[in-house]
Design an enzyme around this catalytic site. Sequence first.
Site, PDB file in Angstrom:
ATOM      1  N   GLY A  12       0.740  -1.307   0.213  1.00 38.92           N
ATOM      2  CA  GLY A  12      -0.140   0.388  -0.051  1.00 38.92           C
ATOM      3  C   GLY A  12       0.599   1.236   0.020  1.00 38.92           C
ATOM      4  CG  ASN A  14       1.377   3.826  -5.482  1.00 34.97           C
ATOM      5  OD1 ASN A  14       1.449   4.563  -6.320  1.00 34.97           O
ATOM      6  ND2 ASN A  14       1.654   2.743  -6.115  1.00 34.97           N
ATOM      7  NE  ARG A  65     -11.913 -13.426 -11.787  1.00 32.73           N
ATOM      8  CZ  ARG A  65     -11.273 -13.397 -11.383  1.00 32.73           C
ATOM      9  NH1 ARG A  65     -11.011 -12.224 -10.575  1.00 32.73           N
ATOM     10  NH2 ARG A  65      -9.796 -15.061 -11.521  1.00 32.73           N
ATOM     11  NE  ARG A  91      -9.270 -12.396  -7.146  1.00 31.81           N
ATOM     12  CZ  ARG A  91      -8.953 -13.069  -6.691  1.00 31.81           C
ATOM     13  NH1 ARG A  91      -8.671 -13.993  -6.723  1.00 31.81           N
ATOM     14  NH2 ARG A  91     -10.843 -14.244  -7.271  1.00 31.81           N
ATOM     15  CG  ASN A 107      -4.414  -0.090 -12.007  1.00 36.36           C
ATOM     16  OD1 ASN A 107      -4.427   0.083 -10.794  1.00 36.36           O
ATOM     17  ND2 ASN A 107      -4.358  -0.575 -13.334  1.00 36.36           N
ATOM     18  CG  HIS A 109       0.122  -1.043 -15.656  1.00 34.66           C
ATOM     19  ND1 HIS A 109      -0.021  -2.646 -14.745  1.00 34.66           N
ATOM     20  CD2 HIS A 109       0.937  -1.383 -16.396  1.00 34.66           C
ATOM     21  CE1 HIS A 109       0.697  -3.237 -15.951  1.00 34.66           C
ATOM     22  NE2 HIS A 109       1.861  -2.645 -16.690  1.00 34.66           N
ATOM     23  CB  THR A 141     -12.024  -0.704 -19.795  1.00 33.16           C
ATOM     24  OG1 THR A 141     -11.389  -1.293 -19.956  1.00 33.16           O
ATOM     25  CG2 THR A 141     -12.186   1.138 -19.700  1.00 33.16           C
ATOM     26  CG  ASP A 145      -2.525  -3.755 -16.895  1.00 38.15           C
ATOM     27  OD1 ASP A 145      -3.241  -3.485 -15.788  1.00 38.15           O
ATOM     28  OD2 ASP A 145      -2.284  -4.583 -16.987  1.00 38.15           O
TER      29      ASP A 145
END
Length: 210
Positions: A12, A14, A65, A91, A107, A109, A141, A145
């Site tokens: 964690g 970020n 899931r 995930r 997100n 990346h 989306t 990525d």
Amino acid sequence: RKRVAVLISGRGSNMQALIEAAVDPSYPAEIVAVLSNRPDAGGLATAAAQGIGTAAVDHRGFASREAHEEALVAAIERFRPDIVCLAGYMRLLTADFTDRYAGRMINIHPSLLPLFPGLHTHERALDAGMRVHGCTVHFVTAGMDEGPIIAQAAIAIEAGDTPDQLATRLLAAEHRLYPHALALVATGAVRWVEGRAVLAEVGGVNAAAP
Ligand code: GAR
């Protein structure tokens, strides 16, 4: 200020950068919750120690899931966030989940997308002979990525860099970029319009990334 829930799976760092940015009352977002699919994620304890609401929804306790995500959504919604930030949340997500938060889930990346989606990005950038590397904050989306890019930062690759050295230098850039990118979304400077990331003002937004 926009209410933000942060999803993590690990240390964690970020998440911590976002929490620290939001300590400033003039920052346009506040971190109201940190959630993890791993009860032992280091970041959960760090967040709780700072008085932030936390929740763990262990994916191992669910048959599918979809069932895990349903419980995760319920846990997220208890904090009524406007924006969801993935910060090392490892995930894969179903389209139901990404559709629910379309335009308000982002997100970070560790590559200059669309280069190097997926794992081992530092090693792959080195193997490709890249002279620059970087990080990307994008809307999430269904494609992993793949979502519209909000902001990016680049760093130089130096002779003799190992994947670990590169990861460490890039992480410092991530910690500057993510608070900047969240602020762009929280203020509406970058908006999701029909599945694209649109800059409210032409020019200058990415150039202003630290
Ligand atoms: C960060 O480098 C982040 O960019 C990466 O995981 C790390 C999490 O570190 N995310 C991904 O690879 C997502 N595809 P942190 O828990 O210290 O923020």
